[in-house]
Write a protein that holds these residues in place. Structure first.
Motif, PDB file in Angstrom:
ATOM      1  N   ILE A 210      -6.000  -0.235   7.888  1.00  0.00           N
ATOM      2  CA  ILE A 210      -6.269   0.709   7.527  1.00  0.00           C
ATOM      3  C   ILE A 210      -7.568   1.659   8.307  1.00  0.00           C
ATOM      4  O   ILE A 210      -8.065   1.153   7.144  1.00  0.00           O
ATOM      5  CB  ILE A 210      -5.540   1.666   6.873  1.00  0.00           C
ATOM      6  CG1 ILE A 210      -4.642   0.564   5.597  1.00  0.00           C
ATOM      7  CG2 ILE A 210      -5.701   2.787   6.544  1.00  0.00           C
ATOM      8  CD1 ILE A 210      -3.602   0.788   5.196  1.00  0.00           C
TER       9      ILE A 210
ATOM     10  N   LEU B 132      -2.445   0.817  -4.366  1.00  0.00           N
ATOM     11  CA  LEU B 132      -2.671  -0.725  -3.999  1.00  0.00           C
ATOM     12  C   LEU B 132      -1.655  -1.541  -4.691  1.00  0.00           C
ATOM     13  O   LEU B 132      -1.486  -1.551  -6.214  1.00  0.00           O
ATOM     14  CB  LEU B 132      -3.553  -1.238  -4.046  1.00  0.00           C
ATOM     15  CG  LEU B 132      -4.560   0.235  -3.398  1.00  0.00           C
ATOM     16  CD1 LEU B 132      -5.852  -1.055  -3.219  1.00  0.00           C
ATOM     17  CD2 LEU B 132      -4.043   0.179  -2.008  1.00  0.00           C
TER      18      LEU B 132
ATOM     19  N   PRO C  83      -9.417  -4.987  -2.722  1.00  0.00           N
ATOM     20  CA  PRO C  83      -9.761  -3.689  -1.816  1.00  0.00           C
ATOM     21  C   PRO C  83      -9.838  -3.315  -0.100  1.00  0.00           C
ATOM     22  O   PRO C  83      -9.521  -2.661   0.374  1.00  0.00           O
ATOM     23  CB  PRO C  83     -10.086  -2.152  -3.067  1.00  0.00           C
ATOM     24  CG  PRO C  83      -9.656  -1.929  -4.265  1.00  0.00           C
ATOM     25  CD  PRO C  83     -10.267  -4.393  -3.857  1.00  0.00           C
TER      26      PRO C  83
ATOM     27  N   THR D  37      -5.092   6.199  -3.428  1.00  0.00           N
ATOM     28  CA  THR D  37      -4.172   5.428  -2.119  1.00  0.00           C
ATOM     29  C   THR D  37      -3.131   4.238  -3.804  1.00  0.00           C
ATOM     30  O   THR D  37      -3.982   3.367  -4.310  1.00  0.00           O
ATOM     31  CB  THR D  37      -4.594   4.704  -1.082  1.00  0.00           C
ATOM     32  OG1 THR D  37      -5.411   5.511  -0.579  1.00  0.00           O
ATOM     33  CG2 THR D  37      -3.666   4.173  -0.635  1.00  0.00           C
TER      34      THR D  37
ATOM     35  N   ILE E 212       1.295  -1.097  -0.150  1.00  0.00           N
ATOM     36  CA  ILE E 212      -0.243   1.012  -0.027  1.00  0.00           C
ATOM     37  C   ILE E 212       0.574   1.442  -0.307  1.00  0.00           C
ATOM     38  O   ILE E 212       1.240   1.381   0.901  1.00  0.00           O
ATOM     39  CB  ILE E 212      -0.913   0.343   1.414  1.00  0.00           C
ATOM     40  CG1 ILE E 212      -1.746  -1.457   1.174  1.00  0.00           C
ATOM     41  CG2 ILE E 212      -1.752   0.861   1.174  1.00  0.00           C
ATOM     42  CD1 ILE E 212      -2.802  -1.400   2.337  1.00  0.00           C
TER      43      ILE E 212
ATOM     44  N   LEU F 224      -9.122   3.951   5.331  1.00  0.00           N
ATOM     45  CA  LEU F 224      -9.186   3.876   4.051  1.00  0.00           C
ATOM     46  C   LEU F 224     -10.022   2.180   3.850  1.00  0.00           C
ATOM     47  O   LEU F 224     -10.520   2.193   2.853  1.00  0.00           O
ATOM     48  CB  LEU F 224      -8.088   3.187   3.442  1.00  0.00           C
ATOM     49  CG  LEU F 224      -7.166   4.153   3.257  1.00  0.00           C
ATOM     50  CD1 LEU F 224      -5.565   3.816   2.323  1.00  0.00           C
ATOM     51  CD2 LEU F 224      -7.452   4.644   1.771  1.00  0.00           C
ATOM     52  N   HIS F 225     -10.767   1.500   4.893  1.00  0.00           N
ATOM     53  CA  HIS F 225     -11.352   0.541   4.962  1.00  0.00           C
ATOM     54  C   HIS F 225     -12.633   0.538   4.788  1.00  0.00           C
ATOM     55  O   HIS F 225     -13.350   1.502   6.023  1.00  0.00           O
ATOM     56  CB  HIS F 225     -11.122   0.007   6.200  1.00  0.00           C
ATOM     57  CG  HIS F 225     -11.458  -1.758   5.934  1.00  0.00           C
ATOM     58  ND1 HIS F 225     -11.789  -2.185   4.252  1.00  0.00           N
ATOM     59  CD2 HIS F 225     -12.311  -2.360   6.458  1.00  0.00           C
ATOM     60  CE1 HIS F 225     -12.705  -3.566   5.112  1.00  0.00           C
ATOM     61  NE2 HIS F 225     -13.522  -3.941   5.900  1.00  0.00           N
TER      62      HIS F 225
ATOM     63  N   SER G 217      -0.749   7.833   1.060  1.00  0.00           N
ATOM     64  CA  SER G 217      -2.605   8.308  -0.080  1.00  0.00           C
ATOM     65  C   SER G 217      -2.538   9.868  -0.503  1.00  0.00           C
ATOM     66  O   SER G 217      -1.601  10.247   0.143  1.00  0.00           O
ATOM     67  CB  SER G 217      -3.538   8.233   1.216  1.00  0.00           C
ATOM     68  OG  SER G 217      -4.020   6.907   0.714  1.00  0.00           O
TER      69      SER G 217
ATOM     70  N   THR H  50      -7.313  -3.054   2.325  1.00  0.00           N
ATOM     71  CA  THR H  50      -7.056  -2.215   3.254  1.00  0.00           C
ATOM     72  C   THR H  50      -7.947  -2.641   4.873  1.00  0.00           C
ATOM     73  O   THR H  50      -8.066  -1.284   6.105  1.00  0.00           O
ATOM     74  CB  THR H  50      -8.284  -0.601   2.578  1.00  0.00           C
ATOM     75  OG1 THR H  50      -9.439  -1.465   2.454  1.00  0.00           O
ATOM     76  CG2 THR H  50      -7.544  -0.381   2.139  1.00  0.00           C
TER      77      THR H  50
END
Length: 222
Positions: free
Chosen positions: A112, A95, A105, A93, A77, A115-116, A80, A109
């Motif tokens: 995180i 990946l 994704p 971001t 990752i 981001l999740h 961002s 994530t």
């Protein structure tokens, strides 16, 4: 007068170089196991290449996060980049994964929170012809999709399959160039796009310039 046989000397030299080559390959393999290389990441566009009125803002996430454990070394990752437009915000971001099926994704994530996407619901916008997900990030309604090197937008590993891989490198040709490739297989990557505004991804006059800029100016690993 020497009794050395030229043929014996040649065979001894061959055995020496074969042993040296085997040792080099063994050390390189051991290095990859102990210090595994992360898959290469795409590079998001510079802020100057995004259409107005999107403006660069202070990033809310830290530096690149690399999963280098034996169980997580297949994915990476990147940091961002954050942009704002009034009350709307946008996160880009990078990946990447060594395995196509692992370019997911939602799974990458998970650790995180910023981001999740929780409680994700998929929807396909016919106008923009892209798959996006709607859910919540830290309690706020948010939307995500992932841009691939072919210009496609998708969110699931299945949707990203076949569109995200780098051209396969020829293993022997790479060796002849004087460098050991990290793995004799291609990597897979996408640019995760996260926003709090559906209109940012919905297509039309408000979002098409942004989507086109992302597709045109993202730099992909070779």
């Amino acid at each position: 007068m020497s009794n050395s046989n030229p043929a014996q000397l040649e065979r001894a030299q061959q055995r020496f170089w074969l042993a040296a080559l085997a040792a080099g390959v063994g050390l390189a393999t051991l290095h990859l196991v102990v210090f595994p290389q992360s898959p290469p990441l795409p590079l998001p566009p510079a802020s100057a290449l995004l259409p107005q009125p999107w403006q660069a803002a202070a990033a809310s996430l830290g530096p690149a996060t690399k999963h280098t454990s034996l169980l997580q070394r297949n994915v990476a990752i990147g940091p961002s980049k954050r942009f704002t437009h009034g009350r709307d915000w946008l996160l880009l971001t990078p990946l990447a994964s060594w395995q196509e099926a692992a370019l997911d994704p939602a799974a990458i994530t998970t650790t995180i929170p910023a981001l999740h996407l929780q409680q994700a619901q998929l929807q396909t916008l016919s106008q923009a012809k892209q798959q996006i997900a709607r859910g919540r990030i830290q309690g706020q309604t948010s939307y995500q999709t992932c841009l691939t090197r072919t210009g496609a937008f998708a969110y699931t590993a299945a949707g990203l399959g076949g569109t995200s891989g780098a051209p396969n490198l020829d293993f022997l040709r790479t060796l002849l160039r004087g460098r050991l490739p990290p793995l004799p297989r291609p990597s897979y990557s996408c640019l995760l796009v996260t926003t709090n505004s559906l209109q940012t991804l919905a297509g039309g006059a408000n979002s098409n310039p942004l989507l086109l800029a992302l597709a045109s100016h993202t730099q992909w690993p070779r």
